[in-house]
Design a protein around this motif. Structure first.
Motif, PDB file in Angstrom:
ATOM      1  N   GLN A 141       0.812  -1.169   0.123  1.00  0.00           N
ATOM      2  CA  GLN A 141       0.003   0.161   0.037  1.00  0.00           C
ATOM      3  C   GLN A 141       0.971   1.186  -0.011  1.00  0.00           C
ATOM      4  O   GLN A 141       1.670   1.432   1.057  1.00  0.00           O
ATOM      5  CB  GLN A 141      -0.906   0.284   1.503  1.00  0.00           C
ATOM      6  CG  GLN A 141      -1.789  -1.148   1.326  1.00  0.00           C
ATOM      7  CD  GLN A 141      -2.869  -1.320   0.548  1.00  0.00           C
ATOM      8  OE1 GLN A 141      -3.692  -0.209   0.258  1.00  0.00           O
ATOM      9  NE2 GLN A 141      -3.325  -2.445  -0.239  1.00  0.00           N
ATOM     10  N   LYS A 202      -7.703   5.510  -0.427  1.00  0.00           N
ATOM     11  CA  LYS A 202      -9.246   5.276  -0.559  1.00  0.00           C
ATOM     12  C   LYS A 202      -9.645   6.271  -1.742  1.00  0.00           C
ATOM     13  O   LYS A 202     -10.703   5.816  -2.543  1.00  0.00           O
ATOM     14  CB  LYS A 202      -9.768   5.385   0.593  1.00  0.00           C
ATOM     15  CG  LYS A 202      -9.524   4.470   1.736  1.00  0.00           C
ATOM     16  CD  LYS A 202     -10.223   4.570   3.193  1.00  0.00           C
ATOM     17  CE  LYS A 202      -9.880   3.335   4.194  1.00  0.00           C
ATOM     18  NZ  LYS A 202     -10.909   3.645   5.378  1.00  0.00           N
ATOM     19  N   ARG A 203      -9.263   7.396  -1.567  1.00  0.00           N
ATOM     20  CA  ARG A 203     -10.127   8.400  -2.598  1.00  0.00           C
ATOM     21  C   ARG A 203      -9.680   8.059  -4.102  1.00  0.00           C
ATOM     22  O   ARG A 203     -10.464   8.574  -4.870  1.00  0.00           O
ATOM     23  CB  ARG A 203      -9.876   9.881  -2.232  1.00  0.00           C
ATOM     24  CG  ARG A 203     -10.150  10.158  -0.887  1.00  0.00           C
ATOM     25  CD  ARG A 203     -10.330  11.654  -0.672  1.00  0.00           C
ATOM     26  NE  ARG A 203      -9.000  12.158  -0.834  1.00  0.00           N
ATOM     27  CZ  ARG A 203      -8.224  12.392   0.391  1.00  0.00           C
ATOM     28  NH1 ARG A 203      -8.527  12.126   1.557  1.00  0.00           N
ATOM     29  NH2 ARG A 203      -7.054  13.202   0.211  1.00  0.00           N
TER      30      ARG A 203
END
Length: 233
Positions: A141, A202-203
């Motif tokens: 990530q 997330k966005r």
């Protein structure tokens, strides 16, 4: 004991900068020369010592000596990473380049180690990227950020952000995914930079403008992520 914060405060109003500005504003020229100075522009300019053209040192016998690639070159190339063992650094001559007002920063989230490595390598080789940085939040990530210096930022976006808590106003008026907004990240109410970046996992992809000096010192308030770790313990 000249710090990065002092340098940018002096040069920014003049439209100038040094090619490599490590993120914490209390870092000193001497420490970055004698230790290691690296930054998101290092893919273009190298390490901090590579933007220095000469040094002046006081040696152990009390004598003062100047060195450059043409004068005492052995000493000049030995000073970086010497951690003060060769002498006390009293001055350094550093390259200065033209600067622009903003950094147009793009956030590229990735969710696999292979994609992260590939993206970072690719973006680091692109000559039009002034800045390339990757923040890892887990093994698979990360957000790769690419930036270019720009003199222009759309006037309506600049004016909106003169309001206190203007980021909240923008969310109400334009929604949370509004692209290319001015983000003055040095404001006290702004989230720490690494937490702001983490939100793009997330966005998804995003783009915004950041004032140049704000960008340079983006990790100063939280000491990267150390402030959060210390608060939790």
């Amino acid at each position: 004991m000249v710090t990065m914060g002092q340098l940018t405060a002096t040069l920014d109003p003049l439209g100038l900068t040094i090619p490599i500005v490590p993120e914490l504003d209390d870092l000193t020229v001497g420490g970055l020369v004698m230790g290691t100075g690296i930054e998101s522009s290092s893919h273009k300019y190298g390490l901090f010592q590579h933007i220095c053209t000469s040094y002046e040192l006081v040696l152990a016998d009390g004598s003062s000596v100047s060195c450059s690639k043409d004068e005492n070159p052995d000493l000049f190339y030995a000073v970086p990473w010497s951690y003060g063992t060769l002498g006390f650094l009293t001055s350094a001559e550093i390259k200065i380049i033209p600067a622009q007002r903003y950094v147009r920063l793009e956030y590229h989230p990735y969710h696999s180690l292979e994609d992260i490595v590939k993206a970072f390598e690719t973006e680091s080789r692109r000559p039009d990227n002034h800045f390339v940085e990757c923040l890892m939040f887990a093994k698979d990530q990360a957000v790769v950020m690419t930036g270019t210096m720009e003199n222009g930022c759309e006037p309506d976006k600049v004016n909106r952000h003169k309001l206190l808590f203007s980021d909240i106003v923008n969310r109400v008026l334009f929604g949370p995914h509004k692209e290319q907004q001015l983000n003055v990240i040095s404001k006290w109410y702004k989230p720490w930079f690494f937490t702001h970046v983490r939100g793009f996992l997330k966005r998804g992809h995003g783009t915004e403008y950041i004032p140049l000096r704000d960008y340079y010192h983006r990790h100063t308030r939280p000491l990267f992520w150390e402030a959060e770790v210390r608060m939790l313990h």
